[in-house]
Design a protein around this motif. Structure first.
Motif, PDB file in Angstrom:
ATOM      1  N   MET A  69       0.669  -1.203   0.170  1.00  0.00           N
ATOM      2  CA  MET A  69       0.072  -0.306  -0.064  1.00  0.00           C
ATOM      3  C   MET A  69       0.673   1.045  -0.594  1.00  0.00           C
ATOM      4  SD  MET A  69      -0.978  -0.390   4.007  1.00  0.00           S
ATOM      5  CE  MET A  69      -2.419   1.095   3.768  1.00  0.00           C
ATOM      6  N   TRP A  70       0.484   1.702  -0.230  1.00  0.00           N
ATOM      7  CA  TRP A  70       1.136   3.482  -0.444  1.00  0.00           C
ATOM      8  C   TRP A  70       0.897   3.967   0.784  1.00  0.00           C
ATOM      9  CZ3 TRP A  70       3.646   4.646  -4.443  1.00  0.00           C
ATOM     10  CH2 TRP A  70       2.948   4.564  -5.902  1.00  0.00           C
ATOM     11  N   VAL A  71       2.070   4.433   1.574  1.00  0.00           N
ATOM     12  CA  VAL A  71       2.085   5.342   2.073  1.00  0.00           C
ATOM     13  C   VAL A  71       1.340   6.555   2.754  1.00  0.00           C
ATOM     14  CG1 VAL A  71       3.962   6.258   4.041  1.00  0.00           C
ATOM     15  CG2 VAL A  71       4.253   4.777   3.090  1.00  0.00           C
ATOM     16  N   ASN A  72       0.744   7.264   3.935  1.00  0.00           N
ATOM     17  CA  ASN A  72      -0.174   8.330   3.903  1.00  0.00           C
ATOM     18  C   ASN A  72       1.126   9.442   4.397  1.00  0.00           C
ATOM     19  OD1 ASN A  72      -1.897  10.510   4.609  1.00  0.00           O
ATOM     20  ND2 ASN A  72      -3.131   9.218   5.940  1.00  0.00           N
ATOM     21  N   PRO A  73       1.155  10.537   3.796  1.00  0.00           N
ATOM     22  CA  PRO A  73       1.470  11.177   4.116  1.00  0.00           C
ATOM     23  C   PRO A  73       1.643  12.532   5.325  1.00  0.00           C
ATOM     24  CG  PRO A  73       0.587  11.888   1.956  1.00  0.00           C
ATOM     25  CD  PRO A  73       0.539  10.800   2.487  1.00  0.00           C
ATOM     26  N   ASN A  74       0.702  12.164   5.509  1.00  0.00           N
ATOM     27  CA  ASN A  74       0.018  12.588   6.809  1.00  0.00           C
ATOM     28  C   ASN A  74       0.913  12.067   8.325  1.00  0.00           C
ATOM     29  OD1 ASN A  74      -1.463  14.360   9.171  1.00  0.00           O
ATOM     30  ND2 ASN A  74      -3.247  13.889   8.455  1.00  0.00           N
ATOM     31  N   GLY A  75       1.726  11.860   8.350  1.00  0.00           N
ATOM     32  CA  GLY A  75       2.234  11.226   9.470  1.00  0.00           C
ATOM     33  C   GLY A  75       2.845  10.114   8.905  1.00  0.00           C
ATOM     34  N   GLY A  76       2.807   9.453   7.378  1.00  0.00           N
ATOM     35  CA  GLY A  76       3.427   8.371   7.443  1.00  0.00           C
ATOM     36  C   GLY A  76       4.562   8.480   7.834  1.00  0.00           C
ATOM     37  N   ARG A  77       5.279   7.310   8.348  1.00  0.00           N
ATOM     38  CA  ARG A  77       6.810   7.337   8.354  1.00  0.00           C
ATOM     39  C   ARG A  77       7.298   6.000   7.454  1.00  0.00           C
ATOM     40  NH1 ARG A  77       9.822  10.178  11.757  1.00  0.00           N
ATOM     41  NH2 ARG A  77       8.466  11.047  13.171  1.00  0.00           N
ATOM     42  N   THR A  78       8.168   6.122   6.655  1.00  0.00           N
ATOM     43  CA  THR A  78       8.793   4.655   6.237  1.00  0.00           C
ATOM     44  C   THR A  78       9.609   3.544   7.299  1.00  0.00           C
ATOM     45  OG1 THR A  78      11.051   5.129   5.901  1.00  0.00           O
ATOM     46  CG2 THR A  78      10.186   6.384   4.643  1.00  0.00           C
ATOM     47  N   ALA A  89       3.354  20.422  -4.940  1.00  0.00           N
ATOM     48  CA  ALA A  89       2.546  20.596  -4.141  1.00  0.00           C
ATOM     49  C   ALA A  89       1.396  19.093  -3.967  1.00  0.00           C
ATOM     50  CB  ALA A  89       1.558  21.969  -4.221  1.00  0.00           C
ATOM     51  N   GLY A  90       1.388  18.534  -3.053  1.00  0.00           N
ATOM     52  CA  GLY A  90       0.916  17.822  -2.463  1.00  0.00           C
ATOM     53  C   GLY A  90      -0.544  17.920  -1.178  1.00  0.00           C
ATOM     54  N   THR A  91      -1.162  16.581  -1.440  1.00  0.00           N
ATOM     55  CA  THR A  91      -2.369  16.888  -0.441  1.00  0.00           C
ATOM     56  C   THR A  91      -1.582  17.446   1.452  1.00  0.00           C
ATOM     57  OG1 THR A  91      -1.483  14.296   0.226  1.00  0.00           O
ATOM     58  CG2 THR A  91      -3.418  14.880  -1.097  1.00  0.00           C
ATOM     59  N   MET A  92      -0.988  17.999   1.517  1.00  0.00           N
ATOM     60  CA  MET A  92      -0.545  18.337   2.431  1.00  0.00           C
ATOM     61  C   MET A  92       0.484  19.804   2.820  1.00  0.00           C
ATOM     62  SD  MET A  92      -0.845  15.701   5.484  1.00  0.00           S
ATOM     63  CE  MET A  92       0.250  16.617   6.309  1.00  0.00           C
ATOM     64  N   GLY A  93      -0.218  20.063   1.097  1.00  0.00           N
ATOM     65  CA  GLY A  93       0.891  21.726   0.658  1.00  0.00           C
ATOM     66  C   GLY A  93       1.502  21.278   0.506  1.00  0.00           C
ATOM     67  N   TYR A  94       2.602  22.258   0.451  1.00  0.00           N
ATOM     68  CA  TYR A  94       3.852  22.565  -0.164  1.00  0.00           C
ATOM     69  C   TYR A  94       4.748  21.873   0.637  1.00  0.00           C
ATOM     70  CZ  TYR A  94       3.090  25.582  -3.816  1.00  0.00           C
ATOM     71  OH  TYR A  94       2.509  25.829  -5.529  1.00  0.00           O
ATOM     72  N   GLY A  95       6.092  20.714  -0.014  1.00  0.00           N
ATOM     73  CA  GLY A  95       7.411  20.198   0.790  1.00  0.00           C
ATOM     74  C   GLY A  95       7.726  19.052   0.468  1.00  0.00           C
ATOM     75  N   TYR A  96       8.174  18.191   0.852  1.00  0.00           N
ATOM     76  CA  TYR A  96       9.223  16.689   0.360  1.00  0.00           C
ATOM     77  C   TYR A  96       8.495  15.489   0.351  1.00  0.00           C
ATOM     78  CZ  TYR A  96      13.294  19.643   0.256  1.00  0.00           C
ATOM     79  OH  TYR A  96      14.310  20.335  -0.835  1.00  0.00           O
ATOM     80  N   TYR A  97       7.753  14.888   0.031  1.00  0.00           N
ATOM     81  CA  TYR A  97       6.894  13.491  -0.485  1.00  0.00           C
ATOM     82  C   TYR A  97       7.488  12.705  -0.594  1.00  0.00           C
ATOM     83  CZ  TYR A  97       2.771  17.107  -0.289  1.00  0.00           C
ATOM     84  OH  TYR A  97       1.376  17.541   0.270  1.00  0.00           O
ATOM     85  N   HIS A  98       7.888  11.094   0.446  1.00  0.00           N
ATOM     86  CA  HIS A  98       8.513  10.215   0.041  1.00  0.00           C
ATOM     87  C   HIS A  98       7.658   9.992  -1.095  1.00  0.00           C
ATOM     88  CE1 HIS A  98      10.559   6.977   0.930  1.00  0.00           C
ATOM     89  NE2 HIS A  98      11.230   7.617   1.649  1.00  0.00           N
TER      90      HIS A  98
END
Length: 200
Positions: free
Chosen positions: A60-69, A95-104
């Protein structure tokens, strides 16, 4: 199961009674990965290696909202501005679901960001410079854009399923457009009939 033997990757998916098999030679996988690295440097990450397969354990994809590797790294690191401050391995900035930032690259957002970026940076070949090298660059860009799009709509991190999900989405869009145009046509025909009856 995934079997690596004699430089061939075989991925077998069993679903009820039907089985889908995708055979990719190691040479082909290496070629696609090299192409991805040339078009979008972020895709050199081992997390983005082609082909993605749920058989590797990532289901499954990891949720960027609090998700960790698995290593404990955050899957989203907040950014301050629209422009990327610097490249960070295994992450895509935008720009993703959490706004601008680094998405894994374990998140689907990373591929949505890459897809949008690749759409806006597609190479263009003019008639005077249309040659083999320019054609290759355009083809590579198209191939990598398609992979990123497929992954951006995929229900799971798996390139076979990603292609199926993209096709299903395209069919749904085509059906919605068809239904809309049919309803429009019925409405126009209704008006024309009413006008004809009223005038007759």
């Amino acid at each position: 199961k995934q079997i690596i033997a004699k430089s061939v990757i075989i991925i077998i998916y069993a679903k009820k009674k039907s089985t889908t098999t995708m055979v990719i030679s190691q040479a082909r996988a290496d070629e696609v990965n090299a192409k991805m690295a040339r078009v979008a440097p972020e895709l050199t990450s081992p997390y983005a290696r082609y082909p993605l397969s749920i058989r590797t354990g990532r289901t499954m994809w990891v949720n960027p909202n609090g998700g960790r590797t698995a290593k404990g790294e955050l899957c989203f690191i907040k950014g301050q501005a629209k422009d990327e401050p610097m490249k960070t391995p295994d992450y895509v900035y935008g720009a993703g679901t959490m706004g601008y930032g680094y998405y894994h690259l374990l998140t689907r957002d990373s591929y949505k960001i890459l897809y949008v970026r690749l759409q806006s940076t597609a190479p263009v070949a003019c008639c005077s410079c249309f040659n083999k090298e320019a054609t290759r660059a355009i083809d590579e860009h198209d191939d990598v854009t398609r992979i990123c799009y497929n992954r951006s709509v995929a229900t799971i991190p798996d390139d076979i399923q990603a292609a199926k999900d993209a096709e299903a989405k395209a069919r749904g869009t085509a059906k919605a457009v068809y239904n809309f145009t049919q309803n429009e046509q019925l409405f126009i025909n209704g008006i024309q009939t009413a006008v004809f009856v009223a005038g007759g």
